[in-house]
Design an enzyme around this catalytic site. Sequence first.
Site, short mmCIF file in Angstrom:
data_model
loop_
_atom_site.label_atom_id
_atom_site.label_comp_id
_atom_site.label_asym_id
_atom_site.label_seq_id
_atom_site.Cartn_x
_atom_site.Cartn_y
_atom_site.Cartn_z
N GLY A 14 5.25 6.27 -0.89
CA GLY A 14 6.45 5.44 -0.92
C GLY A 14 7.41 5.64 0.24
N GLY A 15 6.94 6.21 1.34
CA GLY A 15 7.81 6.48 2.47
C GLY A 15 8.49 5.25 3.04
CB CYS A 38 -0.91 0.00 1.22
SG CYS A 38 -1.92 -1.49 1.41
CB ALA A 39 3.59 2.12 -2.35
CG ASP A 71 1.30 2.44 6.35
OD1 ASP A 71 0.35 2.37 7.15
OD2 ASP A 71 2.01 3.44 6.25
CB CYS A 109 -0.96 6.24 11.05
SG CYS A 109 -2.19 6.57 9.80
CG ASP A 124 -1.68 2.87 -3.33
OD1 ASP A 124 -1.16 3.12 -2.22
OD2 ASP A 124 -2.89 3.04 -3.56
#
Length: 380
Positions: A226-227, A222-223, A281, A334, A245
């Site tokens: 791209g972090g 789930c880029a 993520d 998050c 993604d």
Amino acid sequence: MTPAARISAAIGVLDQVLQGAPAEQALLRWSRASRFAGSGDRAAVRDLVFDALRRRDTLAALGGGPGGRGLMIGLCRETGEDLAAIFTGEGHAPAPLTESERAGHAVPGDNLPDWLRPQWRRALGSDADAVAAAMGQRAPVWLRHNPQRAGLAQALAALAADGIETAPDPRLASALRVISGARRVASGRAYGEGMVELQDLSPQLACAELPCAPGMRVLDYCAGGGGKALALAARNPELRIEAHDAEPDRMRDLPVRARRAGAAIALTARPSGHYGLVVADVPCSGSGTWRRQPDAKWRLTPERLEQLRRIQASILDRAAGLVAAKGHLAYMTCSLLTAENDAQIQAFLQRNQDFALVQDRLWTPLTASDGFFLALLRRA
């Protein structure tokens, strides 16, 4: 713009947000309609809006009303501003205070939606009030040093030359907290030449926990921007990293970011085969980032949370099918909520008994920066 005019502008933006508009969209509309406003004015109005949304209920009580005007009165009262000098009704200043607005008073509160409070307390226990209070403050800015472009000393020197003061985190040498000059980062040489990247401390700590042996095939599932892929590439340039993604447009900036960082990251529309590490993520409530996006807190509903849980479970199951034997699956959110974190992992393990939990971690503003969850799973 005068301070009073900025407050008047913030009132108008807040009224739109309180009616359901995303804060960034409302600010953009105001900015486009206010050509007279300079960059300093736009930054000041944005700060006022976000400060008010972080502590909406407390400031509404202080200001004597729940609208944008009440929030600004409450914020001015909290910071000790001279209300009579601001609310004059002259020029672009907001109208003078009414009697009821003069009688505003503080009430204790955690500035959380009522329906969410039990879940918040269940997830955070004795830290619930302290974390809620931390969410009422501005979030710090963090940078990640990129050793592929410069040594740490060289990067620090370039940041200092850009007028940016930083301090390292003792847990991770590459994590740099910005002490001053945050607004200069994006235009500075250190950022422009890929020596540093903007990334919060919590995901940096999570990425540091992931296995990344040379030659390993890695998928950032789930880029988004791209972090995570960039952080892993900085750790080990010999990784074979792919980014995917479900909405490819989210990755539109990743090729530019990768070139700047000197990272080899391939974008893939359809991941195939098996990977030694799959990072997922997933979309979530964002409850760990409400200092940065405080309006999201007030727009989250029980129905939306349940929809997100279904999406998370579906992503986990799809990502699991891409993990090689003895490979790892990293589930990240998050979020601070158990429903999106531990409960999601326990349900996944019941459905996928060839996986085992290696470790799980929850970071909060009390222990790191943004709220962030990692569960690292290993396939048999």
